[in-house]
Scaffold this motif. Structure first.
Motif, PDB file in Angstrom:
ATOM      1  N   ASN A 226      -0.985   0.694  -3.742  1.00  0.00           N
ATOM      2  CA  ASN A 226      -0.740  -0.984  -4.600  1.00  0.00           C
ATOM      3  C   ASN A 226      -1.465  -0.764  -5.761  1.00  0.00           C
ATOM      4  O   ASN A 226      -1.003  -0.145  -6.185  1.00  0.00           O
ATOM      5  CB  ASN A 226      -2.035  -1.661  -3.629  1.00  0.00           C
ATOM      6  CG  ASN A 226      -2.196  -3.088  -3.714  1.00  0.00           C
ATOM      7  OD1 ASN A 226      -2.025  -4.129  -4.956  1.00  0.00           O
ATOM      8  ND2 ASN A 226      -2.267  -2.972  -2.656  1.00  0.00           N
ATOM      9  N   SER A 227      -0.875  -2.054  -5.913  1.00  0.00           N
ATOM     10  CA  SER A 227      -0.434  -1.991  -7.675  1.00  0.00           C
ATOM     11  C   SER A 227      -0.314  -3.643  -8.040  1.00  0.00           C
ATOM     12  O   SER A 227      -0.026  -4.711  -7.588  1.00  0.00           O
ATOM     13  CB  SER A 227       0.966  -1.499  -8.021  1.00  0.00           C
ATOM     14  OG  SER A 227       1.746  -2.533  -7.323  1.00  0.00           O
ATOM     15  N   GLY A 228      -0.072  -3.739  -9.489  1.00  0.00           N
ATOM     16  CA  GLY A 228      -0.321  -5.308  -9.400  1.00  0.00           C
ATOM     17  C   GLY A 228      -0.601  -5.351 -11.360  1.00  0.00           C
ATOM     18  O   GLY A 228      -0.890  -4.712 -11.660  1.00  0.00           O
TER      19      GLY A 228
ATOM     20  N   THR B 168     -11.822  -0.445  -9.758  1.00  0.00           N
ATOM     21  CA  THR B 168     -11.447  -1.611 -10.359  1.00  0.00           C
ATOM     22  C   THR B 168     -12.692  -1.978 -11.403  1.00  0.00           C
ATOM     23  O   THR B 168     -11.998  -3.255 -12.378  1.00  0.00           O
ATOM     24  CB  THR B 168     -10.644  -2.220  -9.956  1.00  0.00           C
ATOM     25  OG1 THR B 168      -9.481  -1.517  -8.457  1.00  0.00           O
ATOM     26  CG2 THR B 168      -9.970  -3.633 -10.654  1.00  0.00           C
TER      27      THR B 168
HETATM   28  O1  FB9 Z   1      -3.054   6.367  -0.907  1.00  0.00           O
HETATM   29  C1  FB9 Z   1      -2.490   5.682  -0.004  1.00  0.00           C
HETATM   30  N1  FB9 Z   1      -1.612   6.838   1.315  1.00  0.00           N
HETATM   31  C2  FB9 Z   1      -1.174   7.597   0.201  1.00  0.00           C
HETATM   32  C3  FB9 Z   1      -0.962   8.512  -1.074  1.00  0.00           C
HETATM   33  C4  FB9 Z   1      -0.117   8.946  -1.569  1.00  0.00           C
HETATM   34  C5  FB9 Z   1      -0.245   9.811  -0.345  1.00  0.00           C
HETATM   35  O2  FB9 Z   1       1.012  11.975  -0.491  1.00  0.00           O
HETATM   36  C6  FB9 Z   1       0.868  11.134  -1.947  1.00  0.00           C
HETATM   37  C7  FB9 Z   1       2.136  10.828  -2.423  1.00  0.00           C
HETATM   38  C8  FB9 Z   1       1.950  12.660  -2.393  1.00  0.00           C
HETATM   39  C9  FB9 Z   1       0.741   9.797   1.022  1.00  0.00           C
HETATM   40  C10 FB9 Z   1      -0.493   8.546   1.380  1.00  0.00           C
HETATM   41  N2  FB9 Z   1      -2.903   4.697   0.376  1.00  0.00           N
HETATM   42  C11 FB9 Z   1      -3.550   3.453  -0.092  1.00  0.00           C
HETATM   43  C12 FB9 Z   1      -1.757   3.761   1.696  1.00  0.00           C
HETATM   44  C13 FB9 Z   1      -2.626   3.594   2.761  1.00  0.00           C
HETATM   45  O3  FB9 Z   1      -3.052   4.703   2.725  1.00  0.00           O
HETATM   46  C14 FB9 Z   1      -3.610   2.855   3.354  1.00  0.00           C
HETATM   47  O4  FB9 Z   1      -3.683   2.573   4.482  1.00  0.00           O
HETATM   48  C15 FB9 Z   1      -5.197   2.932   2.618  1.00  0.00           C
HETATM   49  N3  FB9 Z   1      -5.278   3.045   1.112  1.00  0.00           N
HETATM   50  C16 FB9 Z   1      -6.643   2.766   1.046  1.00  0.00           C
HETATM   51  C17 FB9 Z   1      -7.692   1.158   1.288  1.00  0.00           C
HETATM   52  O5  FB9 Z   1      -7.340   1.257   2.631  1.00  0.00           O
HETATM   53  C18 FB9 Z   1      -8.794   0.071   2.811  1.00  0.00           C
HETATM   54  C19 FB9 Z   1      -4.897   3.885   0.566  1.00  0.00           C
HETATM   55  C20 FB9 Z   1      -6.582   3.016  -0.295  1.00  0.00           C
HETATM   56  C21 FB9 Z   1      -5.846   2.313  -1.157  1.00  0.00           C
HETATM   57  C22 FB9 Z   1      -5.924   1.341  -1.766  1.00  0.00           C
HETATM   58  C23 FB9 Z   1      -4.746   0.046  -2.412  1.00  0.00           C
HETATM   59  C24 FB9 Z   1      -5.828   0.595  -3.620  1.00  0.00           C
HETATM   60  C25 FB9 Z   1      -6.424   2.013  -4.272  1.00  0.00           C
HETATM   61  C26 FB9 Z   1      -6.248   2.552  -2.756  1.00  0.00           C
HETATM   62  C27 FB9 Z   1      -5.805   0.092  -4.693  1.00  0.00           C
HETATM   63  C28 FB9 Z   1      -5.358  -0.896  -5.709  1.00  0.00           C
HETATM   64  C29 FB9 Z   1      -5.068  -1.526  -7.117  1.00  0.00           C
HETATM   65  C30 FB9 Z   1      -4.223  -2.143  -6.955  1.00  0.00           C
HETATM   66  C31 FB9 Z   1      -4.028  -2.782  -7.996  1.00  0.00           C
HETATM   67  C32 FB9 Z   1      -5.057  -3.138  -9.467  1.00  0.00           C
HETATM   68  C33 FB9 Z   1      -5.509  -2.028  -9.129  1.00  0.00           C
HETATM   69  C34 FB9 Z   1      -5.488  -0.812  -8.260  1.00  0.00           C
END
Ligand code: FB9
Length: 497
Positions: free
Chosen positions: A433-435, A328
């Motif tokens: 996550n999103s926003g 970001t």
């Molecule tokens: O990827 C994640 N999960 C996920 C994604 C895809 C999936 O399978 C595909 C569909 C077929 C299966 C699982 N996650 C985000 C969720 C969890 O795994 C979480 O435990 C881990 N998160 C990471 C951060 O951990 C510290 C994954 C990572 C993450 C989380 C948030 C963002 C990016 C990566 C973000 C953001 C954001 C929000 C607002 C504006 C801009 C960016």
């Protein structure tokens, strides 16, 4: 002396047929070498027929070979008993391995007797002056292939003592083929120009093509699963009209990673427990100073309708170099650059690259991961647009059932966690996550007030681990990865719609 294939042809010529086990005994060769020679003869055409048979025969075991060499246990025990005076039984029992079996057999054979009236314990004496080591003789008979010369009782006794065992051998019974010859004509594998010019091809025999042979796997490179999944996500963004952001800087200033995103300088995510700080160069020095002043003001005094965080914002904190904690930071740079253009234009950006967090390591978390991020900037976008673009994105990944849960991010309001029902896992999983980026982030950049920027993010590792059924992230990334996994894993086809 003729080589093995020709020796076999000569033996087949003399007999109506011969087994490969008999050939092995006749040639004094290993059976598997005979089988190999038979296969090479079969490849030359119909010289021979080879019918597979199973034959059984008796062989002396490793223990049996020891008896053939140094005598049976009973014969060795007998030889340890002095011709006169005998030996204490306790001493005799410790003299050789298997003394107990030898003593028992020698007693049964009437070779020894025990005097129990002796002081100091029972004494073993010889009962006969000489013995015949029948077991040794029987084993030598088996070695000569004359198992039939043994009685059933003798054979069963030797088998019970594990001195002989029955061996099953897959053999071939060889008979003359329709093109039998005792001469092995070498089959040509290539028709050469020389043969054509000289006409010698007319006298040659050519090996027939084996159209069932599998092609040789050409040596090739192998992409790591993460890179295959990255290519799939990149393709999805491109299909949706998104442009990739330049993310080729792992090191970022705290200004772009945090301050530009309206993340306050005392936020816990900004301390060294969560962020990797760079010691050299510790600080960044080039900032758009007018923009930096607007950022400082919105943090410390507020502005644009916001009360700000009311703290003493310092440039020293903003200058600190770190390993970026999210892509970001690149989105912020790109949006600032967009705001400097003479006229605003709607954009769709994406990024997929490494980010670093000083996290507690566990089976699914390392200190770094690849963040995937989508950003859309346009006039008057709403939360519905964000939900819609997320649906469109994940539908291309085969995930259509989504749920959104209110969440908090320092730089977006509102924020939502994204959950999807994974048809493969048959359960709901958190997928991102999103926003909507806050005005305190966008307006100091100079973007028009009616421009709204929506964004969402997820990781590359989580979907890759699910896709390839990997439970521990160290099996996917790092020094312990089994390179064979990279060679073996199938090409990546996400369930794209
Ligand atoms: O990827 C994640 N999960 C996920 C994604 C895809 C999936 O399978 C595909 C569909 C077929 C299966 C699982 N996650 C985000 C969720 C969890 O795994 C979480 O435990 C881990 N998160 C990471 C951060 O951990 C510290 C994954 C990572 C993450 C989380 C948030 C963002 C990016 C990566 C973000 C953001 C954001 C929000 C607002 C504006 C801009 C960016």
């Amino acid at each position: 002396m003729a080589d093995l294939p020709e020796q076999i042809l000569l033996l087949v010529k003399d007999k109506n047929g011969i087994g490969t086990d008999e050939v092995a005994r006749t040639c004094g060769c290993q059976h598997q070498n005979i089988v190999g020679a038979v296969k090479s003869l079969q490849a030359l055409g119909n010289l021979i027929n080879a019918e597979q048979r199973t034959s059984k025969h008796w062989e002396v075991t490793k223990e049996g070979l020891e008896v053939v060499t140094i005598g049976s246990h009973e014969a060795r025990i007998y030889s340890l008993v002095p011709e006169s005076g005998g030996i204490l039984q306790a001493e005799l029992m410790k003299a050789i391995p298997n003394a107990k079996v030898g003593f028992s057999k020698a007693m049964s054979a009437g070779w020894l007797e025990v005097d129990k009236k002796v002081e100091g314990g029972p004494k073993v004496l010889r009962k006969v002056d000489t013995i015949e080591d029948n077991v040794k003789q029987q084993l030598e008979q088996v070695q000569r292939g004359d198992i039939d010369g043994l009685t059933d009782k003798q054979r069963n006794d030797l088998k019970k003592r594990k001195l002989i065992h029955e061996v099953t051998v897959n053999t071939f019974f060889i008979t003359q083929g329709t093109e039998f010859s005792t001469k092995v004509t070498k089959l040509e594998t290539d028709l050469t120009p020389e043969m054509l010019v000289s006409g010698s091809w007319k006298e040659k025999k050519f090996k027939s093509y084996n159209f069932d042979a599998l092609g040789v796997m050409p040596p090739s490179g192998h992409l790591h699963p993460l890179l295959k999944v990255r290519a799939e996500y990149r393709q999805i963004f491109l299909e949706m009209g998104f442009s990739e952001m330049p993310t080729n800087n792992f090191i970022e200033s705290s200004f772009w990673n945090f301050d530009a995103l309206f993340q306050p300088q005392q936020h816990p995510a900004r301390d060294s427990h969560d962020t990797f700080f760079i010691s050299d160069p510790a600080n960044a020095h080039e900032f758009p100073m007018e923009y930096l002043e607007r950022v400082k003001k919105v943090h410390s005094e507020g502005g644009y309708g916001s009360q700000g965080y009311k703290y003493d914002w310092t440039i020293e904190e903003a200058k600190k170099n770190i390993l970026r904690t999210h892509t970001t930071a690149v989105s912020a740079r790109m949006l600032y650059k967009l705001a400097q253009e003479p006229e605003f234009r709607p954009v769709k950006y994406f990024s997929i690259d490494r980010v670093f967090r000083n996290e507690t390591l566990d089976a699914t978390h390392l200190a770094e991961f690849h963040q995937i991020e989508g950003v859309v900037a346009d006039y008057n976008l709403t939360l519905a647009d964000l939900i819609g673009v997320i649906h469109a994105f994940f539908k291309k990944l085969g995930m259509e059932k989504l749920r959104f849960k209110p969440a908090y991010n320092p730089y977006t309001e509102p924020s939502m966690e994204i959950f999807g029902y994974h048809e493969g896992l048959k359960k709901w999983v958190e997928i991102g996550n999103s926003g909507v980026f806050r005005p305190e982030m966008l307006l100091p950049m100079g973007l028009p007030e009616d421009v709204v920027v929506i964004a969402w993010g997820l990781s590359l590792e989580r979907p890759t681990m699910i896709k390839y059924g990997i439970n521990n992230i160290r099996d996917l990334i790092g020094p312990k990865v089994n390179l064979q996994m990279i060679y073996d894993n199938p090409m990546c086809r996400l369930d794209k719609q």
